[in-house]
Design an enzyme around this catalytic site. Sequence first.
Site, PDB file in Angstrom:
ATOM      1  N   HIS A 123      57.778  45.557  50.403  1.00  0.00           N
ATOM      2  CA  HIS A 123      57.592  46.907  50.781  1.00  0.00           C
ATOM      3  C   HIS A 123      58.917  47.566  51.402  1.00  0.00           C
ATOM      4  O   HIS A 123      59.337  46.988  52.391  1.00  0.00           O
ATOM      5  CB  HIS A 123      56.524  47.187  51.635  1.00  0.00           C
ATOM      6  CG  HIS A 123      55.786  48.178  51.715  1.00  0.00           C
ATOM      7  ND1 HIS A 123      56.537  49.498  52.240  1.00  0.00           N
ATOM      8  CD2 HIS A 123      54.639  48.847  51.235  1.00  0.00           C
ATOM      9  CE1 HIS A 123      55.793  50.381  52.436  1.00  0.00           C
ATOM     10  NE2 HIS A 123      54.653  50.079  51.870  1.00  0.00           N
ATOM     11  N   ASP A 173      56.739  56.999  51.853  1.00  0.00           N
ATOM     12  CA  ASP A 173      57.559  55.851  51.603  1.00  0.00           C
ATOM     13  C   ASP A 173      58.886  56.057  51.125  1.00  0.00           C
ATOM     14  O   ASP A 173      60.046  55.667  51.556  1.00  0.00           O
ATOM     15  CB  ASP A 173      56.695  54.767  50.734  1.00  0.00           C
ATOM     16  CG  ASP A 173      55.414  54.306  51.432  1.00  0.00           C
ATOM     17  OD1 ASP A 173      54.757  55.082  52.086  1.00  0.00           O
ATOM     18  OD2 ASP A 173      55.117  53.099  51.110  1.00  0.00           O
ATOM     19  N   ARG A 196      49.763  43.996  44.569  1.00  0.00           N
ATOM     20  CA  ARG A 196      48.324  44.171  44.650  1.00  0.00           C
ATOM     21  C   ARG A 196      47.809  45.302  43.726  1.00  0.00           C
ATOM     22  O   ARG A 196      48.558  46.224  42.865  1.00  0.00           O
ATOM     23  CB  ARG A 196      47.931  44.263  46.248  1.00  0.00           C
ATOM     24  CG  ARG A 196      48.309  45.761  46.712  1.00  0.00           C
ATOM     25  CD  ARG A 196      48.131  45.923  48.287  1.00  0.00           C
ATOM     26  NE  ARG A 196      48.541  46.860  48.775  1.00  0.00           N
ATOM     27  CZ  ARG A 196      49.270  47.035  49.964  1.00  0.00           C
ATOM     28  NH1 ARG A 196      49.770  46.153  50.595  1.00  0.00           N
ATOM     29  NH2 ARG A 196      49.954  48.090  50.476  1.00  0.00           N
ATOM     30  N   GLU A 227      47.391  48.495  43.674  1.00  0.00           N
ATOM     31  CA  GLU A 227      47.815  49.737  44.359  1.00  0.00           C
ATOM     32  C   GLU A 227      48.984  50.213  43.507  1.00  0.00           C
ATOM     33  O   GLU A 227      48.883  50.544  42.682  1.00  0.00           O
ATOM     34  CB  GLU A 227      48.228  49.632  45.861  1.00  0.00           C
ATOM     35  CG  GLU A 227      48.325  50.759  46.544  1.00  0.00           C
ATOM     36  CD  GLU A 227      48.224  50.603  48.163  1.00  0.00           C
ATOM     37  OE1 GLU A 227      48.386  51.408  48.897  1.00  0.00           O
ATOM     38  OE2 GLU A 227      47.970  49.437  48.388  1.00  0.00           O
ATOM     39  N   GLU A 233      55.643  45.021  54.584  1.00  0.00           N
ATOM     40  CA  GLU A 233      55.096  46.286  55.108  1.00  0.00           C
ATOM     41  C   GLU A 233      54.715  46.287  56.335  1.00  0.00           C
ATOM     42  O   GLU A 233      54.613  47.545  56.937  1.00  0.00           O
ATOM     43  CB  GLU A 233      53.682  46.369  53.956  1.00  0.00           C
ATOM     44  CG  GLU A 233      53.059  47.475  54.254  1.00  0.00           C
ATOM     45  CD  GLU A 233      51.570  47.499  53.509  1.00  0.00           C
ATOM     46  OE1 GLU A 233      51.090  48.625  53.373  1.00  0.00           O
ATOM     47  OE2 GLU A 233      51.189  46.391  52.876  1.00  0.00           O
TER      48      GLU A 233
END
Length: 939
Positions: A757, A466, A457, A459, A737
């Site tokens: 993710h 993370d 995306r 981002e 995610e």
Amino acid sequence: MTTGPTTAVEITKVEYRGDSRYSPTPTPRLTWTTRSSAGGWLQAWAELECAGEVVRVDGRDSVHVDWPFAPLAPRETRRVRVRVAGEDGGVSDWSDARAIEAGFLGDGEWTARMIGLRAPERVAHPGLFRTTFAVREGLARATLYSTAQGVYEVSLNGSDVDDETLKPGWTAYQWRLIHESLDVTALLAPGPNAIGIRLSGGWFCERYGFGEAAVPFYGAQPSAALMLVLDYADGTTQTVSTDGTWRAQPHGPTIDAGIYAGQHDDLRLAEPGWDTASFDDAGWEPAAVVDGAVTPIPRSAPPVRRVDALPVLARTTAPSGETVLDFGQNISGRLRISADLPAGTKVVIRHAEVLAPDGELERASMGHADTTDSFIAPGGSFTWEPSHTFRGFRYAGISGWAGSPDDAAFTAVAVSSDLERTGWFDSSHELVNRFHESVVWGMRDNFVSLPTDCPQRDERLGWTGDIMWFSPTAATLFDVDGFLANWLGDLAAEQTDDGVVIPFVVPSPLPAVATAFTSPAAAWGDAATVVPAVLHERYGDRGILERQYASMTAWVDRIASIAGPSRLWKGGFQFGDWLDPFSPPEFPTEAKADAELVATAYFFQSARLLAEMAAAIGRRADADRYTALAAEIKAAFGAEYVTRGGRVASEAQTAYALAIVFGLAEDEETRQRMGDHLAALVRESGFHIGTGFAGTPFLTEALTATGHLLAADRMITQTECPSWLYPLTMGATTVWEAWDALRPDGSINPRAVSFNHYAFGSVVDWLYRVVAGIGPAEPGYRTIEIAPVPLPSFDHVSATHRTPYGDASVRWRREGDSVRISADVPANTTAVVRLPDGTAPFTIGSGAHEWTVDLVVGHPRVERLSLKTGLADIMEDPGAYAAVLGALDAHVPRVGQALRTHHTRWRRGEPLEVSIFVMPPRVRAAIDAELAEYRPSAG
């Protein structure tokens, strides 16, 4: 005649890299690996030889050994070899010589000017740049140094100089810019030569932010610079550098290229031979000189390369008519297309991680990123790959093709930083194996130049929290020492002017977010201490502690000033236990665990780690100071959040897991009570996950550390939502995610979440260290800990980890009421063994070892089932649980479904009949009769 044990040695790494001859520093550290057939082999001394000089290193050191010779000069090449002697008196042969070349330039030697287009017509306007030069006879060596504010490729005389992609990657461009170093002698010939640059905006020109708030941050136009240094046999040097004499083509085949938007090419505009000396560039314009870039530094981390290629697995036609290709795996990368199409045919490629229920591409997880590529065919046969962008996808939609496309025309090309694989895991539990591989893929996909949160995306940012959580797993699966050391350089550079506040993302191109949240946040900022600690623990990397020490101390000191004398971190913005399954989609910070409790726990963890790291690099006074600080935080945490009975405020899995694993319990008795409460919590939740980012890495660790193996087993093998294995039952090939990114009914979480993710994959480190039983007992695995924990759902487990000393492995297999354990320990290491039967720990040397222990491994069993059976007893026996759900599904499916959610409380002492007391008597009787027929399975 018999021969003695053989010993062989090899230099495996120069500074941070094993894949390159180029050193980013004049004094690179060296690592060598020894293989010996002699058991218990330990190095007594090593000798390193360079240009006739021999230096002896006494003792066992063989990892990150300081350079013992005179510093390298720019473009100097040395050949180094090593031999070792064991404590047994045997001496190895000399290793093969390792060529080490200076990849850096001298002070003031970088003279290249950044160049770009003179009159760009749009933001991030791509361009081609070229120049010609003459090479004299007697060329001894040609070294290319190149970089860009954007994404670039270099070619010499029509040939690309390397196989790297997305160069030079993303760094905090205003502070740190990376240059490549490369020997290109073989691409040159006496006489006229040409050099070309293909350039686009990349990360430098991207718009950063969320939705309409996204704005450019670094610059509107890309630029590139290079120096080609030609050294001749007669001692003279010639330099070709970018400057205003270069020629530029603003109307090349790439019309637009962006990280988020994708790449759009008109292949009819290609000019064959544009990067050769015979090309006539009369129609090209002069390049513009661009000022303002920082002086680049040499690359120390592996570059991004094409690491895999996947064929089409399946194809469908969506209701819209779009051809949808399924490559069977969620990746980071792009398509490579080989075709024969009529000139002018425009083909559009769209990408998606999942399909909507109707078979169309589901684009919600793409956010505001278009991630659409297109090309206009030149006519005839051609191969095309959009090499100036990437996206996360499993599915590709093709439209505009002339006729029906052939599957063989398409290849999904996976790109990633080219890291060495170091971890392999296998077990008797196929879903757990698939989960492990999904984490491997998710790491590959999100380690593209920097550790990102997602690859698809608008981002793809280096969220600090993370990678803080995932770094132990990352260091288990791949060699990330240089990769993360490079990223930590950006983290230190991006700390605010006072050296304290750490951005939530690094590099930090989000001014709007930085303005909104001006205070530090727990866990995200703790990347400053945790990631260096992991690199020291896993690689024995003391150098990273020295370089990051100012960053680490600034962070901990700042939080100490916020907490004040109370030593409790209260107030201010906190992410808390981000994205736990109880938080509503619109408010992911509203987790079950108290955010201030989480913040104080991480404050303690950072202070404790900093004390250990200070001691490791000889800063004794600081070590004492931070040890005292950690003790004060621990006392304050206990007084504020822990009862005498070992209960932790906010009855949340994360609260207990952090207190247990971080060492916040006052004593062993309190710690055990915490573990007992945690085990009850997870069982009452039906062994469903109740943690978000902050607690998930430590949940199963806390359970096994306090002896609750059955609970940990049920957690890691749970397939209901939320759990680690649930996504696999829904077709996932990478970690999600959110636990319910794709819900059981097939609908997509309304939040635009990623299906790729790595944060929740952080549990994989526990699979290696605890379940398989292989971990570091001393920095760099100089001493290995072998401590397998056989779980009842597994018949066998094996794990191999490539330590800095060589491959170490542990395997265990259940054989009736016994467990057979075998281990391989690399030369020049020892291992502390903790067998699962409670045998006192003992130490072994290198070589192959095996033990058999008596150990009954199994789940508790319910012998008879009825409505009177306790809920806890049912939940702790997988067979009984399945039988109850089967009976309920047959008679009252909605009740069965309700019991599968984490809202059901499987309390001890509460009978099953309480859960269905509202059912008519005939239904309860039918269920009771069916349960009466249950018999536990053998084994």
